[in-house]
Design a protein around this motif. Structure first.
Motif, PDB file in Angstrom:
ATOM      1  N   GLU A 141       8.859  10.640   2.358  1.00  0.00           N
ATOM      2  CA  GLU A 141       8.074  10.892   3.738  1.00  0.00           C
ATOM      3  C   GLU A 141       7.527   9.285   3.959  1.00  0.00           C
ATOM      4  O   GLU A 141       8.058   8.958   5.304  1.00  0.00           O
ATOM      5  CB  GLU A 141       6.848  11.879   3.613  1.00  0.00           C
ATOM      6  CG  GLU A 141       7.260  13.165   3.551  1.00  0.00           C
ATOM      7  CD  GLU A 141       5.970  13.949   3.151  1.00  0.00           C
ATOM      8  OE1 GLU A 141       4.838  13.307   3.012  1.00  0.00           O
ATOM      9  OE2 GLU A 141       5.908  15.343   3.311  1.00  0.00           O
ATOM     10  N   GLU A 142       7.353   8.581   3.226  1.00  0.00           N
ATOM     11  CA  GLU A 142       6.775   7.277   3.602  1.00  0.00           C
ATOM     12  C   GLU A 142       8.108   6.358   3.727  1.00  0.00           C
ATOM     13  O   GLU A 142       7.832   5.613   4.547  1.00  0.00           O
ATOM     14  CB  GLU A 142       5.871   6.687   2.156  1.00  0.00           C
ATOM     15  CG  GLU A 142       4.693   7.486   2.154  1.00  0.00           C
ATOM     16  CD  GLU A 142       3.521   6.757   1.150  1.00  0.00           C
ATOM     17  OE1 GLU A 142       3.977   5.689   0.645  1.00  0.00           O
ATOM     18  OE2 GLU A 142       2.554   7.476   0.777  1.00  0.00           O
ATOM     19  N   LEU A 143       9.128   6.422   3.026  1.00  0.00           N
ATOM     20  CA  LEU A 143      10.475   5.616   3.375  1.00  0.00           C
ATOM     21  C   LEU A 143      10.844   6.099   4.659  1.00  0.00           C
ATOM     22  O   LEU A 143      10.880   5.291   5.436  1.00  0.00           O
ATOM     23  CB  LEU A 143      11.494   6.116   2.202  1.00  0.00           C
ATOM     24  CG  LEU A 143      10.958   5.500   1.067  1.00  0.00           C
ATOM     25  CD1 LEU A 143      12.427   5.914   0.367  1.00  0.00           C
ATOM     26  CD2 LEU A 143      10.914   3.905   1.055  1.00  0.00           C
ATOM     27  N   ARG A 144      10.745   7.310   5.160  1.00  0.00           N
ATOM     28  CA  ARG A 144      11.221   7.891   6.373  1.00  0.00           C
ATOM     29  C   ARG A 144      10.217   7.562   7.455  1.00  0.00           C
ATOM     30  O   ARG A 144      10.776   6.686   8.647  1.00  0.00           O
ATOM     31  CB  ARG A 144      11.192   9.261   6.297  1.00  0.00           C
ATOM     32  CG  ARG A 144      11.969   9.848   7.757  1.00  0.00           C
ATOM     33  CD  ARG A 144      13.543   9.495   7.520  1.00  0.00           C
ATOM     34  NE  ARG A 144      14.074   9.909   9.078  1.00  0.00           N
ATOM     35  CZ  ARG A 144      15.308  10.584   8.923  1.00  0.00           C
ATOM     36  NH1 ARG A 144      15.751  11.400   7.931  1.00  0.00           N
ATOM     37  NH2 ARG A 144      15.733  10.842  10.283  1.00  0.00           N
ATOM     38  N   ALA A 145       8.947   7.115   7.364  1.00  0.00           N
ATOM     39  CA  ALA A 145       8.104   6.817   8.238  1.00  0.00           C
ATOM     40  C   ALA A 145       8.233   5.173   8.678  1.00  0.00           C
ATOM     41  O   ALA A 145       7.902   4.655   9.364  1.00  0.00           O
ATOM     42  CB  ALA A 145       6.885   6.903   7.669  1.00  0.00           C
ATOM     43  N   ILE A 146       8.950   4.424   7.535  1.00  0.00           N
ATOM     44  CA  ILE A 146       9.319   2.997   7.942  1.00  0.00           C
ATOM     45  C   ILE A 146      10.571   2.806   8.234  1.00  0.00           C
ATOM     46  O   ILE A 146      11.270   1.652   8.279  1.00  0.00           O
ATOM     47  CB  ILE A 146       8.878   2.149   6.605  1.00  0.00           C
ATOM     48  CG1 ILE A 146       9.498   2.402   5.509  1.00  0.00           C
ATOM     49  CG2 ILE A 146       7.350   2.157   6.779  1.00  0.00           C
ATOM     50  CD1 ILE A 146       8.956   1.684   4.350  1.00  0.00           C
ATOM     51  N   VAL A 149       1.847   6.504   5.371  1.00  0.00           N
ATOM     52  CA  VAL A 149       2.403   5.417   4.199  1.00  0.00           C
ATOM     53  C   VAL A 149       0.811   5.092   3.661  1.00  0.00           C
ATOM     54  O   VAL A 149      -0.165   4.657   4.141  1.00  0.00           O
ATOM     55  CB  VAL A 149       2.773   4.229   4.729  1.00  0.00           C
ATOM     56  CG1 VAL A 149       3.080   3.207   3.457  1.00  0.00           C
ATOM     57  CG2 VAL A 149       4.338   4.497   5.389  1.00  0.00           C
ATOM     58  N   GLY A 150       0.874   5.583   2.264  1.00  0.00           N
ATOM     59  CA  GLY A 150      -0.369   5.249   1.503  1.00  0.00           C
ATOM     60  C   GLY A 150      -1.540   5.718   1.856  1.00  0.00           C
ATOM     61  O   GLY A 150      -2.899   5.346   1.720  1.00  0.00           O
ATOM     62  N   THR A 151      -1.400   7.187   2.233  1.00  0.00           N
ATOM     63  CA  THR A 151      -2.606   7.760   2.908  1.00  0.00           C
ATOM     64  C   THR A 151      -3.519   8.333   1.507  1.00  0.00           C
ATOM     65  O   THR A 151      -3.065   8.329   0.294  1.00  0.00           O
ATOM     66  CB  THR A 151      -2.395   9.214   3.299  1.00  0.00           C
ATOM     67  OG1 THR A 151      -1.832   9.897   2.371  1.00  0.00           O
ATOM     68  CG2 THR A 151      -1.507   8.620   4.722  1.00  0.00           C
ATOM     69  N   PRO A 159       0.664  -1.320  -0.117  1.00  0.00           N
ATOM     70  CA  PRO A 159      -0.023   0.071   0.109  1.00  0.00           C
ATOM     71  C   PRO A 159       0.680   1.322  -0.009  1.00  0.00           C
ATOM     72  O   PRO A 159       0.152   2.447  -0.070  1.00  0.00           O
ATOM     73  CB  PRO A 159      -0.842   0.031   1.430  1.00  0.00           C
ATOM     74  CG  PRO A 159       0.047  -0.774   2.151  1.00  0.00           C
ATOM     75  CD  PRO A 159       0.838  -1.563   1.414  1.00  0.00           C
ATOM     76  N   ALA A 160       2.090   1.306  -0.047  1.00  0.00           N
ATOM     77  CA  ALA A 160       2.914   2.484  -0.145  1.00  0.00           C
ATOM     78  C   ALA A 160       2.655   3.028  -1.429  1.00  0.00           C
ATOM     79  O   ALA A 160       2.290   2.589  -2.718  1.00  0.00           O
ATOM     80  CB  ALA A 160       4.486   2.132  -0.167  1.00  0.00           C
ATOM     81  N   THR A 161       2.650   4.590  -1.524  1.00  0.00           N
ATOM     82  CA  THR A 161       2.072   5.132  -2.748  1.00  0.00           C
ATOM     83  C   THR A 161       2.897   4.997  -3.813  1.00  0.00           C
ATOM     84  O   THR A 161       4.299   5.146  -3.749  1.00  0.00           O
ATOM     85  CB  THR A 161       2.250   6.909  -2.350  1.00  0.00           C
ATOM     86  OG1 THR A 161       1.414   7.003  -1.304  1.00  0.00           O
ATOM     87  CG2 THR A 161       1.411   7.343  -3.746  1.00  0.00           C
ATOM     88  N   GLN A 162       2.404   4.501  -5.142  1.00  0.00           N
ATOM     89  CA  GLN A 162       3.323   4.212  -6.453  1.00  0.00           C
ATOM     90  C   GLN A 162       3.068   5.295  -7.206  1.00  0.00           C
ATOM     91  O   GLN A 162       2.048   5.910  -7.466  1.00  0.00           O
ATOM     92  CB  GLN A 162       2.505   2.870  -6.635  1.00  0.00           C
ATOM     93  CG  GLN A 162       2.742   1.877  -5.709  1.00  0.00           C
ATOM     94  CD  GLN A 162       4.155   1.061  -5.468  1.00  0.00           C
ATOM     95  OE1 GLN A 162       5.162   0.986  -6.144  1.00  0.00           O
ATOM     96  NE2 GLN A 162       4.491   1.482  -4.187  1.00  0.00           N
ATOM     97  N   PHE A 163       4.110   5.820  -7.993  1.00  0.00           N
ATOM     98  CA  PHE A 163       4.274   6.720  -8.928  1.00  0.00           C
ATOM     99  C   PHE A 163       4.793   6.125 -10.276  1.00  0.00           C
ATOM    100  O   PHE A 163       5.232   4.915 -10.255  1.00  0.00           O
ATOM    101  CB  PHE A 163       5.058   7.967  -8.496  1.00  0.00           C
ATOM    102  CG  PHE A 163       4.631   8.769  -7.439  1.00  0.00           C
ATOM    103  CD1 PHE A 163       3.927   9.995  -7.857  1.00  0.00           C
ATOM    104  CD2 PHE A 163       5.122   8.573  -6.345  1.00  0.00           C
ATOM    105  CE1 PHE A 163       3.392  10.877  -7.061  1.00  0.00           C
ATOM    106  CE2 PHE A 163       4.397   9.370  -5.234  1.00  0.00           C
ATOM    107  CZ  PHE A 163       3.577  10.657  -5.464  1.00  0.00           C
ATOM    108  N   PRO A 164       4.433   6.688 -11.373  1.00  0.00           N
ATOM    109  CA  PRO A 164       4.806   5.979 -12.409  1.00  0.00           C
ATOM    110  C   PRO A 164       6.115   6.014 -12.842  1.00  0.00           C
ATOM    111  O   PRO A 164       6.652   5.300 -13.986  1.00  0.00           O
ATOM    112  CB  PRO A 164       4.018   6.508 -13.788  1.00  0.00           C
ATOM    113  CG  PRO A 164       3.434   8.022 -13.134  1.00  0.00           C
ATOM    114  CD  PRO A 164       3.671   7.838 -11.545  1.00  0.00           C
TER     115      PRO A 164
END
Length: 604
Positions: free
Chosen positions: A175-180, A407-409, A147-152
């Protein structure tokens, strides 16, 4: 003694006593930072300093994973049972995560692993926190999936042309990497992909225009570091964009002149340096114009020390690409490669094939005088300064209970969708088939190649074809999904043709069809049915050269669900396509002849 100096001394004492201060103290200023780094460096043994220069992987989803398969894999790879033993034995400066090593099952698990590794590092040896890294380039190279946000991915951002979009994608990813607990990303890719036959960079690059690549590279460095507080790593120096050899399996040679290097390859790295990039990763490529010895850049003092350090003024961390790749192992044995890399100017040594051999080879080189101790100190000083800059001495831990808040908001996914909408490129619309009318109830066959292993049926709406079909159904059509794979044989092509003949419309996706005769035949056979056919390249945009008779063709540059959903919105006119080709599409016969030029793109 002034208050600033006193505060700096207090912080230094805390670091010496505790290994790392987890008290939430304010980040020290530049002068104080230097003082802290020198105090930590002074108390480290040679073994601990050398260990700081190594980054490698281990198997498992926790610091002390007791799963028999993980234990066996770690023993075979490193002679230890788990992460903790690996960190303690070699005093590692960094760890890298992969999916294949069982590290990245879900965000909370990753956060727990990261905290466990930091505890292991702080509780042993010099007590220095870890750089925890991964390759979250987005697009085709992703280690932390949904569920981490995916970009193209990079080339899609190049098609969108937006610096703000590139910055936002990096900031959200960071931000999502840092959170984990991942505090260093091996991104962005700063290579300028001027060779359409490039087997290793391709869509990982922002495009073929050095100015565009430089602008988006700088934007992503700022997004990662200023926006998210994660160390960015521009790669692969001095530029891997003009090669038809994959350095994982061979040793590429870049025959650019010094003038061509200055005009094409180096501008993105210069832009990254101006933006304050924390690290630059080396390439296992030979560049005769820079070093006539035949050594790859990773082992070349003229390239790393002469060009990158002295001429370009980079004073951050130089990290090698994986030392297990064939491109760096052809001239020297595995015990010599890390030594030669340090002598060339590298600071951090990534994934040597035998960590024990590499670590002890460097120690021996220092003890024998081949590598001076001050040379080791220079690298460790940079590594410690990077860790201090990223706040790891203050608090290297993450809040495992708050991972889901970052993550994945919904907000992050919405931003990814908006950015993806601006990347889709309409290359050809000769029959005027697009945009499609919604709510027609027509039967649509969604077929072709996806991007993930397995079938669309196995993965449902998270697969390439499944996500495209689901998004299209939202516009009032009935879909059937039939995945043929990237090399469909005659039986799969025949089945797809039969399904097409019972459909009102066909959407066929291609994935590097320029390398697959089976995909090329599939498209031609579908076109021969007489049904309306839309071709969408979901990776390299070059595929159209091999079936020029197709009248409707789009490039998404990505097979991720976020791109397939954007494609559906473009197909039905909910989004007007604005993407422009970030590369030239050459003809099939002549790679130097343009079928569609850089910058081409249609709108409604």
């Amino acid at each position: 003694m002034g208050m600033g100096r006193l505060r700096c001394v207090v912080l230094g004492v805390m670091l010496l006593v505790l290994g790392a201060a987890g008290t939430g103290a304010a980040r020290p200023g530049e002068e104080c930072g230097r003082h802290v780094v020198e105090r930590v460096l002074h108390r480290m043994s040679l073994e601990e300093k050398v260990g700081q220069m190594f980054v490698t992987y281990a198997y498992g989803d926790s610091a002390e994973d007791t799963d028999p398969e993980m234990v066996a894999a770690n023993r075979e790879a490193h002679g230890v049972d788990d992460f903790r033993q690996l960190i303690e034995r070699y005093h590692l400066g960094g760890i890298i995560y992969f999916a294949w090593s069982g590290n990245v099952e879900n965000p909370r698990q990753i956060a727990g692993l990261s905290n466990g590794l930091q505890r292991a590092a702080l509780g042993s040896g010099a007590g220095v926190p870890l750089l925890i890294s991964t390759d979250q380039e987005q697009g085709v190279v992703v280690r932390v999936d949904y569920p981490a946000t995916q970009f193209p991915g990079s080339i899609a951002l190049g098609a969108g042309r937006g610096e703000e979009d590139a910055r936002t994608a990096a900031e959200i990813t960071g931000e999502e990497l840092r959170a984990i607990g991942i505090n260093q990303n091996f991104a962005p890719v700063a290579d300028v992909n001027v060779n359409p036959r490039n087997p290793v960079i391709g869509v990982r690059s922002f495009g073929e225009d050095p100015r565009l690549v430089a602008r988006l590279t700088a934007a992503q460095v700022e997004g990662y570091q200023e926006g998210a507080g994660v160390a960015a790593t521009a790669k692969h120096f001095p530029g891997h964009g003009d090669t038809d050899v994959d350095s994982h399996y061979g040793l590429p040679v870049i025959n650019h002149s010094r003038e061509e290097l200055a005009e094409v390859d180096l501008p993105p790295f210069e832009a990254a340096i101006r933006s304050g990039v924390d690290a630059i990763m080396t390439a296992h490529i030979v560049v005769p114009a820079l070093d006539g010895s035949g050594r790859p850049a990773t082992l070349s003092k003229p390239i790393l020390t002469g060009l990158l350090r002295r001429e370009m003024g980079f004073d951050g961390v130089i990290v090698t690409d994986s030392l297990g790749m064939a491109g760096v192992r052809q001239q020297f044995g595995d015990e010599r490669v890390p030594v030669e890399a340090i002598k060339a100017g590298a600071d951090m040594l990534l994934m040597p094939p035998d960590i024990d051999l590499a670590y002890n080879a460097v120690l021996e080189a220092v003890r024998s005088g081949e590598i001076k101790r001050r040379r080791i100190d220079a690298s460790v000083r940079r590594i410690l300064a990077l860790k201090l800059e990223r706040g790891l001495f203050e608090d290297p831990f993450v809040n495992e209970e708050r991972v889901d808040e970052v993550v994945g908001t919904p907000e992050h996914h919405a931003a990814a969708a908006e950015i993806s909408d601006r990347t889709i490129t309409l290359v050809k619309n000769e029959a005027g088939l697009l945009p499609l009318e919604p709510d027609t109830g027509r039967k649509v066959l969604v077929t072709g190649a996806g991007g993930y292993a397995g079938s669309a049926a196995d993965q449902g709406d998270r697969s390439t074809l499944g996500s495209l079909a689901a998004a299209m159904e939202g516009f009032g059509v009935e879909t059937e999904v039939y995945e043929t794979g990237t090399d469909p044989d005659a039986s799969r092509r025949s089945a797809a043709v039969a399904k097409a003949q019972n459909s009102d419309l066909v959407v066929v996706t291609t994935n590097k069809a320029w390398t697959s005769e089976g995909q090329q035949r599939l498209v031609k056979e579908l076109l021969a049915t007489g049904r309306p056919v839309i071709v969408a390249a979901v990776r390299d945009p070059y595929d159209i050269a091999y079936f020029t008779e197709a009248e409707t063709y789009l490039a998404t540059y990505s097979y991720k669900p976020v791109s397939m959903e954007a494609l559906a919105r473009v197909l039905f006119g909910a989004v007007n396509p604005t993407g422009r080709l970030p590369v030239t599409i050459p003809t099939a016969e002549d790679p130097n002849a343009a079928l569609y030029p850089y910058g081409h793109g249609l709108s409604y």
